[in-house]
Design a protein around this motif. Structure first.
Motif, PDB file in Angstrom:
ATOM      1  N   LEU A  99       3.713   3.816   5.161  1.00  0.00           N
ATOM      2  CA  LEU A  99       5.103   4.255   5.046  1.00  0.00           C
ATOM      3  C   LEU A  99       5.995   3.105   4.590  1.00  0.00           C
ATOM      4  O   LEU A  99       6.906   3.286   3.777  1.00  0.00           O
ATOM      5  CB  LEU A  99       5.597   4.811   6.387  1.00  0.00           C
ATOM      6  N   LEU A 100       5.727   1.897   5.132  1.00  0.00           N
ATOM      7  CA  LEU A 100       6.506   0.734   4.728  1.00  0.00           C
ATOM      8  C   LEU A 100       6.266   0.430   3.252  1.00  0.00           C
ATOM      9  O   LEU A 100       7.210   0.131   2.505  1.00  0.00           O
ATOM     10  CB  LEU A 100       6.143  -0.473   5.587  1.00  0.00           C
ATOM     11  N   HIS A 101       5.006   0.502   2.824  1.00  0.00           N
ATOM     12  CA  HIS A 101       4.697   0.249   1.418  1.00  0.00           C
ATOM     13  C   HIS A 101       5.471   1.211   0.520  1.00  0.00           C
ATOM     14  O   HIS A 101       6.034   0.819  -0.517  1.00  0.00           O
ATOM     15  CB  HIS A 101       3.192   0.413   1.176  1.00  0.00           C
ATOM     16  N   ARG A 102       5.488   2.480   0.910  1.00  0.00           N
ATOM     17  CA  ARG A 102       6.177   3.481   0.090  1.00  0.00           C
ATOM     18  C   ARG A 102       7.681   3.229   0.054  1.00  0.00           C
ATOM     19  O   ARG A 102       8.321   3.375  -0.986  1.00  0.00           O
ATOM     20  CB  ARG A 102       5.885   4.875   0.643  1.00  0.00           C
ATOM     21  N   ALA A 103       8.237   2.825   1.197  1.00  0.00           N
ATOM     22  CA  ALA A 103       9.677   2.559   1.246  1.00  0.00           C
ATOM     23  C   ALA A 103      10.040   1.376   0.359  1.00  0.00           C
ATOM     24  O   ALA A 103      11.042   1.417  -0.379  1.00  0.00           O
ATOM     25  CB  ALA A 103      10.102   2.287   2.689  1.00  0.00           C
ATOM     26  N   LEU A 104       9.234   0.321   0.402  1.00  0.00           N
ATOM     27  CA  LEU A 104       9.522  -0.873  -0.390  1.00  0.00           C
ATOM     28  C   LEU A 104       9.383  -0.608  -1.883  1.00  0.00           C
ATOM     29  O   LEU A 104      10.211  -1.043  -2.689  1.00  0.00           O
ATOM     30  CB  LEU A 104       8.592  -2.023   0.036  1.00  0.00           C
ATOM     31  N   VAL A 105       8.318   0.108  -2.260  1.00  0.00           N
ATOM     32  CA  VAL A 105       8.123   0.421  -3.677  1.00  0.00           C
ATOM     33  C   VAL A 105       9.229   1.339  -4.173  1.00  0.00           C
ATOM     34  O   VAL A 105       9.719   1.199  -5.298  1.00  0.00           O
ATOM     35  CB  VAL A 105       6.733   1.059  -3.897  1.00  0.00           C
ATOM     36  N   THR A 106       9.635   2.292  -3.345  1.00  0.00           N
ATOM     37  CA  THR A 106      10.714   3.197  -3.722  1.00  0.00           C
ATOM     38  C   THR A 106      12.015   2.426  -3.939  1.00  0.00           C
ATOM     39  O   THR A 106      12.754   2.682  -4.899  1.00  0.00           O
ATOM     40  CB  THR A 106      10.913   4.270  -2.642  1.00  0.00           C
ATOM     41  N   LEU A 132      -0.684  -3.482  -4.104  1.00  0.00           N
ATOM     42  CA  LEU A 132      -1.947  -4.154  -3.787  1.00  0.00           C
ATOM     43  C   LEU A 132      -2.191  -4.203  -2.286  1.00  0.00           C
ATOM     44  O   LEU A 132      -3.316  -4.014  -1.820  1.00  0.00           O
ATOM     45  CB  LEU A 132      -1.952  -5.565  -4.366  1.00  0.00           C
ATOM     46  N   ARG A 133      -1.129  -4.441  -1.520  1.00  0.00           N
ATOM     47  CA  ARG A 133      -1.269  -4.440  -0.065  1.00  0.00           C
ATOM     48  C   ARG A 133      -1.709  -3.063   0.426  1.00  0.00           C
ATOM     49  O   ARG A 133      -2.541  -2.959   1.334  1.00  0.00           O
ATOM     50  CB  ARG A 133       0.068  -4.828   0.583  1.00  0.00           C
ATOM     51  N   SER A 134      -1.158  -2.027  -0.154  1.00  0.00           N
ATOM     52  CA  SER A 134      -1.557  -0.669   0.208  1.00  0.00           C
ATOM     53  C   SER A 134      -3.013  -0.412  -0.175  1.00  0.00           C
ATOM     54  O   SER A 134      -3.779   0.178   0.600  1.00  0.00           O
ATOM     55  CB  SER A 134      -0.637   0.340  -0.486  1.00  0.00           C
ATOM     56  N   ILE A 135      -3.393  -0.859  -1.365  1.00  0.00           N
ATOM     57  CA  ILE A 135      -4.786  -0.709  -1.817  1.00  0.00           C
ATOM     58  C   ILE A 135      -5.724  -1.453  -0.875  1.00  0.00           C
ATOM     59  O   ILE A 135      -6.806  -0.962  -0.534  1.00  0.00           O
ATOM     60  CB  ILE A 135      -4.918  -1.235  -3.262  1.00  0.00           C
ATOM     61  N   ALA A 136      -5.307  -2.644  -0.439  1.00  0.00           N
ATOM     62  CA  ALA A 136      -6.146  -3.438   0.471  1.00  0.00           C
ATOM     63  C   ALA A 136      -6.364  -2.718   1.795  1.00  0.00           C
ATOM     64  O   ALA A 136      -7.465  -2.739   2.364  1.00  0.00           O
ATOM     65  CB  ALA A 136      -5.497  -4.800   0.707  1.00  0.00           C
ATOM     66  N   ASP A 137      -5.321  -2.064   2.303  1.00  0.00           N
ATOM     67  CA  ASP A 137      -5.459  -1.317   3.555  1.00  0.00           C
ATOM     68  C   ASP A 137      -6.447  -0.165   3.391  1.00  0.00           C
ATOM     69  O   ASP A 137      -7.246   0.123   4.293  1.00  0.00           O
ATOM     70  CB  ASP A 137      -4.105  -0.774   4.004  1.00  0.00           C
ATOM     71  N   ILE A 138      -6.401   0.489   2.247  1.00  0.00           N
ATOM     72  CA  ILE A 138      -7.351   1.567   1.973  1.00  0.00           C
ATOM     73  C   ILE A 138      -8.768   1.011   1.891  1.00  0.00           C
ATOM     74  O   ILE A 138      -9.717   1.602   2.425  1.00  0.00           O
ATOM     75  CB  ILE A 138      -6.966   2.296   0.674  1.00  0.00           C
ATOM     76  N   ALA A 244       5.850   7.894  -7.241  1.00  0.00           N
ATOM     77  CA  ALA A 244       4.704   8.518  -7.918  1.00  0.00           C
ATOM     78  C   ALA A 244       3.709   7.471  -8.392  1.00  0.00           C
ATOM     79  O   ALA A 244       2.491   7.678  -8.350  1.00  0.00           O
ATOM     80  CB  ALA A 244       5.200   9.351  -9.107  1.00  0.00           C
ATOM     81  N   PHE A 245       4.224   6.339  -8.843  1.00  0.00           N
ATOM     82  CA  PHE A 245       3.396   5.214  -9.289  1.00  0.00           C
ATOM     83  C   PHE A 245       2.495   4.745  -8.153  1.00  0.00           C
ATOM     84  O   PHE A 245       1.287   4.567  -8.327  1.00  0.00           O
ATOM     85  CB  PHE A 245       4.347   4.103  -9.741  1.00  0.00           C
ATOM     86  N   LEU A 246       3.080   4.552  -6.971  1.00  0.00           N
ATOM     87  CA  LEU A 246       2.320   4.110  -5.807  1.00  0.00           C
ATOM     88  C   LEU A 246       1.291   5.157  -5.401  1.00  0.00           C
ATOM     89  O   LEU A 246       0.119   4.826  -5.159  1.00  0.00           O
ATOM     90  CB  LEU A 246       3.258   3.818  -4.639  1.00  0.00           C
ATOM     91  N   GLU A 247       1.713   6.420  -5.315  1.00  0.00           N
ATOM     92  CA  GLU A 247       0.782   7.478  -4.903  1.00  0.00           C
ATOM     93  C   GLU A 247      -0.411   7.582  -5.854  1.00  0.00           C
ATOM     94  O   GLU A 247      -1.532   7.831  -5.430  1.00  0.00           O
ATOM     95  CB  GLU A 247       1.514   8.817  -4.831  1.00  0.00           C
ATOM     96  N   HIS A 248      -0.143   7.406  -7.137  1.00  0.00           N
ATOM     97  CA  HIS A 248      -1.216   7.460  -8.137  1.00  0.00           C
ATOM     98  C   HIS A 248      -2.281   6.419  -7.827  1.00  0.00           C
ATOM     99  O   HIS A 248      -3.480   6.730  -7.778  1.00  0.00           O
ATOM    100  CB  HIS A 248      -0.621   7.237  -9.523  1.00  0.00           C
ATOM    101  N   PHE A 249      -1.871   5.181  -7.610  1.00  0.00           N
ATOM    102  CA  PHE A 249      -2.854   4.124  -7.375  1.00  0.00           C
ATOM    103  C   PHE A 249      -3.472   4.215  -5.974  1.00  0.00           C
ATOM    104  O   PHE A 249      -4.614   3.790  -5.772  1.00  0.00           O
ATOM    105  CB  PHE A 249      -2.222   2.750  -7.615  1.00  0.00           C
TER     106      PHE A 249
END
Length: 282
Positions: A99-106, A132-138, A244-249
C-alpha cells in the motif's frame, strides 16, 4: 519354438512417460495465473482506456527531444535501481508495504502529470526504485534469497519482462524467449558482482546488462510518458497512470517469481513444458 526367459516382463514402450511428474493443483493454478500475466502485458490497454486513444500511436508521435529525454531518464532510473537491488535490498530483509509503494508511486505520478516532461528525470528514477522495492517484496514472498546477486538481478530483469507490447511478435517476445535473450547478460553480471562484491561504474558487463534491460523498459516508459503528457490527463490522471504502471510490473513480477519458485521445485524443463502447454491453450 523359443520361449521367453523365466521372470522376464515386457517393458513399457515409453518408460519416462509411465510416471510423469504432475504439478500439485495449487501449483498448477499458480502457473496458470503466471502465464496470463506474462504472456499478455496489459499496460498499453490500461493506458489506452484512460486517454481514449491508442497509446502506442501517441508514443510514436512524441518529438525527438521527448524521446531523448525518456532514453536518458530510463538509463538513469535503471542505474539507480540496480544499485538499490545489489546494495539496499540485501541489507534489509524486512518486507515493505504494498500500500505504501502504491501511495508513493501515485504521488510521484501526480507530480509528473502536473508538470509534464520536465519532471521525468526526477520522477522516473523515484518511481522505478519504489517499484523495485515492491518487486523485491514479491520475490521474497516466492522464496527468493536477495543476498544472492542472481536473485537481486532477477528483480531488475522484471523491467525488461514487462516491456513488451501487443504488437510484438509472439515467438520473439514470449516470456521464455525474452528471458532466454537476457540469460547470458544476467549470468555474467551476477558472476561479476559475486566476484567483485561491488558494482564498478562503467564495467562493461554491467553496462551490457543495463542496456538490454533499458531497451525493453524504455518501451513502456514511453507509453507512460505519452499518457501523462496527454492534454486531458493532468495531475490526477498522472497519478492514475503511475498506479497502472506499478500494478503492471507487480503482475509481471508475481508471474516471473512464481515460475522461478516452481522451477526450483519441479525443475526447469518440466515447468517450461507445462507453461508452454498452458500458453498454447489460452
Amino acid at each position: 519354438m523359443i520361449e521367453p526367459a523365466p521372470n522376464s516382463e515386457p517393458k513399457p514402450e515409453f518408460e519416462a512417460a509411465a510416471n510423469p511428474i504432475q504439478l500439485a493443483p495449487d501449483d498448477l493454478e499458480a502457473l496458470r495465473r503466471a502465464v496470463a500475466a506474462l504472456e499478455h502485458p496489459s499496460l498499453a490497454a490500461r493506458l489506452t482506456n484512460m486517454v481514449g486513444k491508442p497509446i502506442e500511436l501517441i508514443g510514436y508521435a512524441l518529438p525527438e527531444t521527448a524521446t531523448n529525454a525518456i532514453s536518458a531518464a530510463t538509463t538513469k532510473a535503471l542505474e539507480m535501481a540496480l544499485k538499490t537491488a545489489l546494495m539496499t535490498m540485501r541489507r534489509d530483509p524486512r518486507a515493505g508495504s504494498q500500500l505504501l509503494h502504491r501511495a508513493l508511486v501515485t504521488a510521484s505520478g501526480a507530480a509528473g502529470g502536473a508538470f509534464g516532461l520536465a519532471t521525468l528525470p526526477i520522477e522516473l528514477p523515484v518511481s522505478t526504485i519504489i517499484m523495485l522495492r515492491s518487486i523485491a517484496d514479491i520475490a521474497r514472498s516466492e522464496g527468493e534469497d536477495l543476498s544472492n546477486p542472481e536473485a537481486a538481478l532477477a528483480c531488475v530483469q522484471v523491467f525488461a519482462l514487462g516491456g513488451r507490447t501487443g504488437s510484438d511478435d509472439a515467438a520473439e517476445s514470449g516470456y521464455f524467449a525474452v528471458r532466454g535473450l537476457l540469460a547470458k547478460s544476467v549470468t555474467e553480471a551476477a558472476r561479476y558482482v559475486a566476484q567483485r562484491g561491488v558494482v564498478a561504474e562503467g564495467a562493461p558487463v554491467m553496462v551490457r546488462f543495463l542496456t538490454e534491460i533499458a531497451s525493453r523498459f524504455g518501451v513502456v516508459v514511453t507509453q507512460k510518458t505519452a499518457a501523462q503528457t496527454f492534454p486531458v490527463i493532468g495531475a490526477l490522471g498522472g497519478a492514475a497512470v503511475n498506479y497502472a504502471f506499478l500494478e503492471h510490473f507487480q503482475d509481471v513480477a508475481r508471474g516471473h517469481f512464481t515460475v522461478r519458485r516452481l522451477e526450483r521445485i519441479y525443475g526447469r524443463d518440466i515447468i517450461r513444458k507445462e507453461y508452454t502447454r498452458l500458453a498454447e491453450n489460452r
